[in-house]
Scaffold this motif. Structure first.
Motif, short mmCIF file in Angstrom:
data_model
loop_
_atom_site.label_atom_id
_atom_site.label_comp_id
_atom_site.label_asym_id
_atom_site.label_seq_id
_atom_site.Cartn_x
_atom_site.Cartn_y
_atom_site.Cartn_z
N LYS A 117 0.85 -1.20 0.07
CA LYS A 117 0.23 0.00 -0.11
C LYS A 117 0.86 1.38 -0.14
CE LYS A 117 -4.21 1.50 0.14
NZ LYS A 117 -5.35 1.00 -0.80
N ASN A 118 1.88 1.42 0.66
CA ASN A 118 2.92 2.13 1.04
C ASN A 118 3.81 2.50 -0.52
OD1 ASN A 118 2.13 3.00 3.52
ND2 ASN A 118 3.60 1.56 4.29
N GLN A 119 3.66 1.64 -1.21
CA GLN A 119 4.32 1.55 -2.59
C GLN A 119 3.55 2.32 -3.72
OE1 GLN A 119 7.68 1.14 -2.51
NE2 GLN A 119 7.16 0.82 -0.53
N GLY A 120 2.30 2.67 -3.32
CA GLY A 120 1.59 3.36 -4.34
C GLY A 120 0.65 2.50 -5.33
N TYR A 121 0.34 1.29 -4.82
CA TYR A 121 -0.72 0.63 -5.55
C TYR A 121 -1.99 0.78 -5.26
CZ TYR A 121 3.31 -2.44 -6.90
OH TYR A 121 4.38 -2.80 -7.45
N SER A 122 -2.69 1.03 -6.52
CA SER A 122 -4.03 1.63 -6.32
C SER A 122 -5.12 0.54 -5.70
CB SER A 122 -4.67 1.88 -7.89
OG SER A 122 -3.71 2.71 -8.46
N TYR A 123 -4.90 -0.80 -6.11
CA TYR A 123 -5.87 -1.79 -5.72
C TYR A 123 -4.89 -2.94 -5.29
CZ TYR A 123 -9.30 1.02 -7.99
OH TYR A 123 -9.82 2.20 -8.35
N LEU A 124 -5.33 -3.70 -4.31
CA LEU A 124 -4.80 -4.89 -3.62
C LEU A 124 -5.97 -5.86 -3.45
CD1 LEU A 124 -2.41 -3.43 -0.79
CD2 LEU A 124 -1.76 -4.32 -3.30
N TYR A 125 -5.62 -6.86 -3.84
CA TYR A 125 -6.79 -7.94 -3.74
C TYR A 125 -6.01 -9.15 -3.24
CZ TYR A 125 -9.49 -5.03 -6.87
OH TYR A 125 -10.39 -4.12 -7.71
N ILE A 126 -6.67 -9.99 -2.14
CA ILE A 126 -6.29 -11.33 -1.91
C ILE A 126 -6.94 -12.37 -2.42
CG2 ILE A 126 -6.41 -12.69 0.20
CD1 ILE A 126 -6.02 -10.32 2.02
N LEU A 127 -6.22 -13.12 -2.99
CA LEU A 127 -6.74 -14.13 -4.16
C LEU A 127 -6.99 -15.53 -3.27
CD1 LEU A 127 -4.97 -13.57 -7.44
CD2 LEU A 127 -6.79 -12.60 -6.54
N SER A 128 -6.07 -15.70 -2.31
CA SER A 128 -6.16 -16.94 -1.59
C SER A 128 -5.41 -16.83 -0.17
CB SER A 128 -5.37 -18.28 -2.39
OG SER A 128 -4.00 -18.20 -2.54
N ASP A 129 -5.92 -17.38 0.97
CA ASP A 129 -5.63 -17.22 2.03
C ASP A 129 -5.82 -18.43 2.90
OD1 ASP A 129 -4.58 -16.34 4.49
OD2 ASP A 129 -6.00 -14.82 4.69
N ASP A 130 -4.84 -19.30 2.86
CA ASP A 130 -4.98 -20.59 3.72
C ASP A 130 -4.79 -20.22 5.19
OD1 ASP A 130 -4.94 -22.00 1.40
OD2 ASP A 130 -3.02 -22.80 1.44
N VAL A 131 -4.23 -19.29 5.74
CA VAL A 131 -4.25 -18.94 7.08
C VAL A 131 -5.73 -18.47 7.58
CG1 VAL A 131 -3.48 -17.33 8.83
CG2 VAL A 131 -1.87 -18.22 7.02
N SER A 132 -6.35 -17.83 7.05
CA SER A 132 -7.77 -17.52 7.22
C SER A 132 -8.64 -18.63 7.25
CB SER A 132 -8.36 -16.36 6.33
OG SER A 132 -7.72 -15.18 6.40
N ALA A 133 -8.44 -19.48 6.24
CA ALA A 133 -9.25 -20.63 6.08
C ALA A 133 -9.02 -21.72 7.34
CB ALA A 133 -8.85 -21.44 4.95
N LYS A 134 -7.63 -21.83 8.14
CA LYS A 134 -7.41 -22.40 9.12
C LYS A 134 -8.12 -21.91 10.06
CE LYS A 134 -3.47 -23.44 12.27
NZ LYS A 134 -4.03 -24.71 12.58
N ILE A 135 -8.11 -20.67 10.48
CA ILE A 135 -8.62 -20.13 11.50
C ILE A 135 -10.14 -20.14 11.65
CG2 ILE A 135 -8.73 -17.85 12.77
CD1 ILE A 135 -6.40 -16.81 11.64
N SER A 136 -10.71 -19.93 10.62
CA SER A 136 -12.24 -20.19 10.45
C SER A 136 -12.63 -21.54 10.72
CB SER A 136 -12.55 -19.69 8.92
OG SER A 136 -13.77 -20.02 8.81
N CYS A 137 -12.03 -22.52 10.44
CA CYS A 137 -12.15 -23.74 10.69
C CYS A 137 -11.96 -24.27 12.01
CB CYS A 137 -11.23 -24.80 9.91
SG CYS A 137 -11.82 -25.02 8.22
N GLU A 138 -11.14 -23.61 12.74
CA GLU A 138 -11.03 -23.58 14.26
C GLU A 138 -11.98 -22.94 15.03
OE1 GLU A 138 -7.25 -23.18 15.84
OE2 GLU A 138 -6.15 -24.13 13.97
#
Length: 410
Positions: free
Chosen positions: A98-119
């Motif tokens: 974000k600090n490098q000036g990118y207009s848009y950032l999208y998370i395409l996959s996140d195994d960490v969030s999936a693990k937390i959700s399942c717990e």
């Protein structure tokens, strides 16, 4: 235990604010951030850190692959690693990008969030079922089999009717109404619902002790309509049950919508679930200490009698006759359909017929193949509307056809 959790981010620069023009530029930028690494090693467009067991790869998407020609630079970043270091790494790399000036950032996959959700989910499921168990036991033993009629509000009863087909195996044998309402409504039975009675002495005492302020009057109104003070003050209200339940509801929504999570979400979920589980467990241990006076029981019976006496129970013949009238009227309108809700509450209800018994009879007629419930989607409706129509001619009375339609819905 799983290793090599994946976290993928798509970075888009549509305004050319970023000075990063290629994969190596981006790799150098990431390498320069000391918060991301311990001992990083760069090779072309990839970075590895053996101390954290993290790897990162960068791919610049060509212009031909970009669907929007206004995009100047697009990069795909794929990170792999163990759960704990990657959990922390995710937010740090997003902040850097974000600090490098990118207009848009999208998370395409996140195994960490999936693990937390399942717990998180099994813990919420356990708490939800414990409260359901407690409420059924409490109200059945205190109010009897009519507890649902004097405790559930109109919205809950409506949802039970709408969701009757969500579970068809156990419902053939049990009363499953408490399983068809939403998580927040289960909590509302404790902290917001009235179970159909308050004695005159209760109201008089509260009014005499009332502070003459607008806020005190608002509080009195809430308490007069709540189970919280009447039944559950010591076991639930004094332990801030409502605040905890509503906070857990927000987390539950995130789980249901496959949202993104941090380790703090997991920690907080575990804390709230434990607190709520302890509250419900203690309340269950004290359930036998709560008893109703004869006056209270008389008020309950009076309320139940009034609920059923104020409306008539419609017969099968009369309901079909009224449905024919509604369909004749609807045929003259632009949309030409009969809304189930309008038919039961406005049309039949205005003529003195009980909502609940009307819905029950409609369900029976549907099973007999005499009426059909269907989803109407018209230009004037934002959402599909459950509609009802009578089956006539060769289709009428075919229970097998009705069963087949039901199976197709499911």
């Amino acid at each position: 235990m799983k290793t090599n959790y994946v976290f993928e981010v798509l970075c888009l620069d549509s305004s050319e604010k970023s000075v990063i023009k290629n994969e190596k530029n981006l790799a150098y930028s990431l390498m320069a951030n000391g918060d991301l690494w311990i001992e990083p090693k760069q090779r072309e467009a990839s970075i590895s850190d053996e101390k954290q067991n993290l790897t990162l790869g960068i791919k610049q998407l060509s212009r031909e692959e970009e669907s929007d020609t206004s995009l100047k630079n697009t990069f795909l970043i794929k990170c792999k690693g163990d759960y704990e270091p990657l959990e922390v790494f995710r937010l740090r790399i997003l902040a850097h990008l974000k600090n490098q000036g990118y207009s848009y950032l999208y998370i395409l996959s996140d195994d960490v969030s999936a693990k937390i959700s399942c717990e998180i989910y099994p813990k919420i499921n356990q708490v939800e079922n414990q409260l359901r168990k407690y409420l059924i036991k409490f109200f059945i033993t205190k109010l009897g089999v009519s507890w649902w009629n004097v405790t559930a509000d109109a919205e809950m009863k409506k949802k039970v009717i709408q969701r009757k087909n969500n579970e068809t195996d156990f419902s053939e044998y049990i009363d499953n109404k408490a399983y068809l309402i939403d998580f927040n409504e289960l909590g509302k039975i404790v902290h917001s619902q009235s179970s159909g009675f308050l004695s005159r002495d209760d109201i008089a005492n509260k009014v005499l002790a009332l502070e003459e302020t607008p806020e005190a009057i608002k509080t009195l109104k809430r308490e007069l309509e709540s189970n919280y003070t009447k039944f559950f003050k010591d076991t639930f209200k004094d332990k801030e049950f409502q605040q905890k339940w509503e906070e857990l509801e927000k987390i539950r929504h995130k789980v249901a919508h496959n949202n993104l999570f941090t380790a703090k979400d997991l920690e907080r979920s575990e804390e709230i679930c434990k607190n709520l589980f302890d509250i419900i467990k203690e309340a269950n241990e004290k359930i036998d200490n709560i008893s109703f006076s004869l006056d209270e029981k008389d008020l309950i019976k009076e309320n139940i009698t009034q609920n059923f006496a104020s409306y008539n129970v419609i017969s099968e013949e009369k309901l079909l006759e009224k449905l024919d009238e509604s369909e004749s009227w609807a045929a003259k309108t632009r949309d030409n359909f009969v809304s189930l809700k309008h038919f039961v509450t406005n049309f039949l209800g205005s003529q003195g017929y009980d909502y609940r018994s009307s819905y029950d009879l409609i369900n029976l007629l549907e099973r007999k193949g005499l009426v059909e419930l269907w989803e109407f989607k018209g230009p004037n409706n934002l959402y599909p509307v459950t509609a009802i129509r009578r089956l006539k001619g060769s289709l009428a009375g075919q229970e097998g056809l009705a069963k087949l339609k039901q199976e197709m819905k499911n």
